[in-house]
Design an enzyme around this catalytic site. Structure first.
Site, PDB file in Angstrom:
ATOM      1  N   GLY A 194       0.873  -1.298  -0.124  1.00  0.00           N
ATOM      2  CA  GLY A 194       0.073  -0.065  -0.052  1.00  0.00           C
ATOM      3  C   GLY A 194       0.775   1.166   0.069  1.00  0.00           C
ATOM      4  N   CYS A 202      -0.568   3.825  16.715  1.00  0.00           N
ATOM      5  CA  CYS A 202       0.121   2.848  17.406  1.00  0.00           C
ATOM      6  C   CYS A 202       1.280   2.524  16.714  1.00  0.00           C
ATOM      7  CB  CYS A 202      -0.655   1.500  17.604  1.00  0.00           C
ATOM      8  SG  CYS A 202      -2.009   2.067  18.909  1.00  0.00           S
ATOM      9  N   ARG A 225      -4.604  10.410  12.861  1.00  0.00           N
ATOM     10  CA  ARG A 225      -3.200  10.815  13.337  1.00  0.00           C
ATOM     11  C   ARG A 225      -2.193   9.849  12.573  1.00  0.00           C
ATOM     12  NH1 ARG A 225      -4.576   8.874  19.528  1.00  0.00           N
ATOM     13  NH2 ARG A 225      -5.832   7.656  18.142  1.00  0.00           N
TER      14      ARG A 225
END
Ligand code: NAD
Length: 416
Positions: free
Chosen positions: A262, A269, A334
């Site tokens: 990707g 995380c 994020r």
């Protein structure tokens, strides 16, 4: 009729496997000691389940040929199972393949239009760039006098018979219909998907598998080294408990989504935790190799995509970026790869960027405040540009595949 050249772990299993499925197979091995053992119904190596089938088929469906000429003369399909060891530079040494091909070509007739399959493991591009040119230099036209393809083998030693007889999938790298029809015929009793792919893809799939397994093992070993440096960690139990994660076992969140290319991982995380364990290992005197490079590759994948896009698209053209959250079905932005992708597009001179996310438009705008426009719907987002960049694999994009027709799509998540 099938000929198998090279009767090692892969070749003997392949030969007997095709016999078991009802084919006539000729086998040949250049190593006379090995051939003598096989002709006495003795296995030259241990492999569970193979002894019985050797006894069953030798002299019946399976004939041991005394020369390569005898093995291939009546065979329509010739399967190469010779070794491909590393050469002094670490490259796959094709000497056994080439020497088998020399012998085969000196005995077969162009009008027989035989199919030559490499089952030995060979790096991507070898059939197209090395084997076919080698054969053509010897006067055989590929696709006319001889058909050349590859068919990687995924069996595991110790389970060779079962893996061959009950494979997960069959991969054939070929570009021609004749080979497809014959290979469909010889694999017809296996009842698993047969994937016909390009020559390079066939070879690549085998390396996807082996390098992934090798990486997992070294990754596990690196983590055990880090654990030993930090101390107080029971490596064995830690791994055992790690294996209880349901992602190893299938739906709804299985490991396939991680062993998938990707434009990198993001979110709260994975980036920070990988960085933190690298830093902690350093604190305890261990310089991590794999984890540092995991982070490095995660940053390199984005400029890699941008250079592909920049090479094709004018800087004045509009570009639509679809997906802003770090993963689908979430509005978390994020450390989202979409930020880096858009930022790099802006830095490389693209000025007209339109973004759309089913959930995260506002949040993304608020947090990153980039000089781009936002669309309210997928349709609006796609309508305004010819170039579409998919940065997050939302189901909405897959469901509306038809909207992407006639668009220049950079599917950074390989979802369409
Ligand atoms: N062993 C595995 O688990 C496995 C699994 C998948 C793929 N592979 C690949 O399959 C290939 C074969 O592996 P293997 O483990 O069976 O190797 P192997 O060394 O056991 O067998 C190769 C055989 O080829 C014979 N040979 C060499 N040149 C020959 C020639 N000109 N004519 C006839 N025979 C010849 C050798 O004598 C040997 O018996 C390799 O490319 C390997 O990477 C191996």
């Amino acid at each position: 009729m099938i000929a198998v050249v090279g009767l090692g772990f892969v070749g003997l299993t392949t030969a007997l496997g095709f016999c078991e499925k009802g084919n006539q197979v000729f086998g040949y091995d250049i190593n006379s000691e090995k051939a003598a053992l096989i002709s006495n119904k003795k296995l030259p190596f241990f492999e569970d389940g193979l002894q019985e089938v050797l006894e069953k088929h030798l002299g019946n469906n399976f004939k041991l040929a005394s020369s390569i000429e005898n093995a291939v003369k009546d065979a329509q399909v010739i399967i190469l199972c010779v070794g491909t060891p590393s050469d002094a530079n670490g490259k796959a040494d094709l000497k056994y393949i080439k020497s088998a091909i020399d012998k085969i070509l000196s005995t077969i007739d162009k009008k027989d239009k035989k199919i030559l399959i490499t089952k030995s493991t060979i790096p991507p591009s070898t059939t197209a760039k090395e084997i076919i040119p080698y054969i053509e230099k010897k006067g055989f036209k590929a696709g006319k006098d001889i058909f050349v393809a590859n068919n990687p083998e995924f069996l595991r030693e110790g389970h060779a018979w079962d893996d061959f007889i009950n494979p997960d999938r069959i991969v054939i790298g070929t570009d021609d219909e004749y080979t497809k029809s014959i290979m469909t015929e010889i694999y017809k009793n296996f009842n698993v998907p047969i994937h016909f792919v390009s020559l390079n893809t066939g070879e690549f799939i085998k390396y996807l598998s082996n390098t992934f397994l090798a990486t997992l093992i070294s990754y596990s070993n690196e983590m055990s080294i880090i654990a030993d440096h930090i101390g107080g960690i029971d490596v064995k139990s830690a791994f055992k408990i790690f294996h209880e994660d349901k992602r190893w076992y299938g739906n709804p969140a299985n490991m396939q989504t991680y062993a998938y290319p990707g434009c990198g991982f993001g979110g709260y995380c994975l980036p920070k935790d990988t960085q933190a364990i690298v830093a902690k290992a350093e604190e305890y005197g261990y310089d991590s190799k794999i984890l540092k490079n995991v982070l490095k590759v995660n940053s390199e994948i984005k400029p890699h995509w941008i250079s592909k896009i920049s090479a094709d698209i004018n800087k004045t053209d509009a570009i639509t970026v679809l997906g802003l959250s770090f993963k689908p079905e979430s509005d978390d932005v994020r450390q989202t790869p979409a930020y880096e992708i858009i930022n790099l597009l802006l830095k490389s001179g693209f000025k007209n960027i339109i973004a759309y996310d089913p959930l995260a438009n506002e949040l993304f705008d608020k947090i990153y405040n980039l000089p781009i426009k936002y669309a309210n719907t997928l349709e609006d987002a796609i309508k305004v540009s010819d170039t579409i960049v998919i940065a997050t694999g939302w189901k909405e994009f897959i469901k509306n595949k038809n909207l992407f027709k006639n668009k220049n799509v950079y599917d950074l998540r390989y979802i369409l």
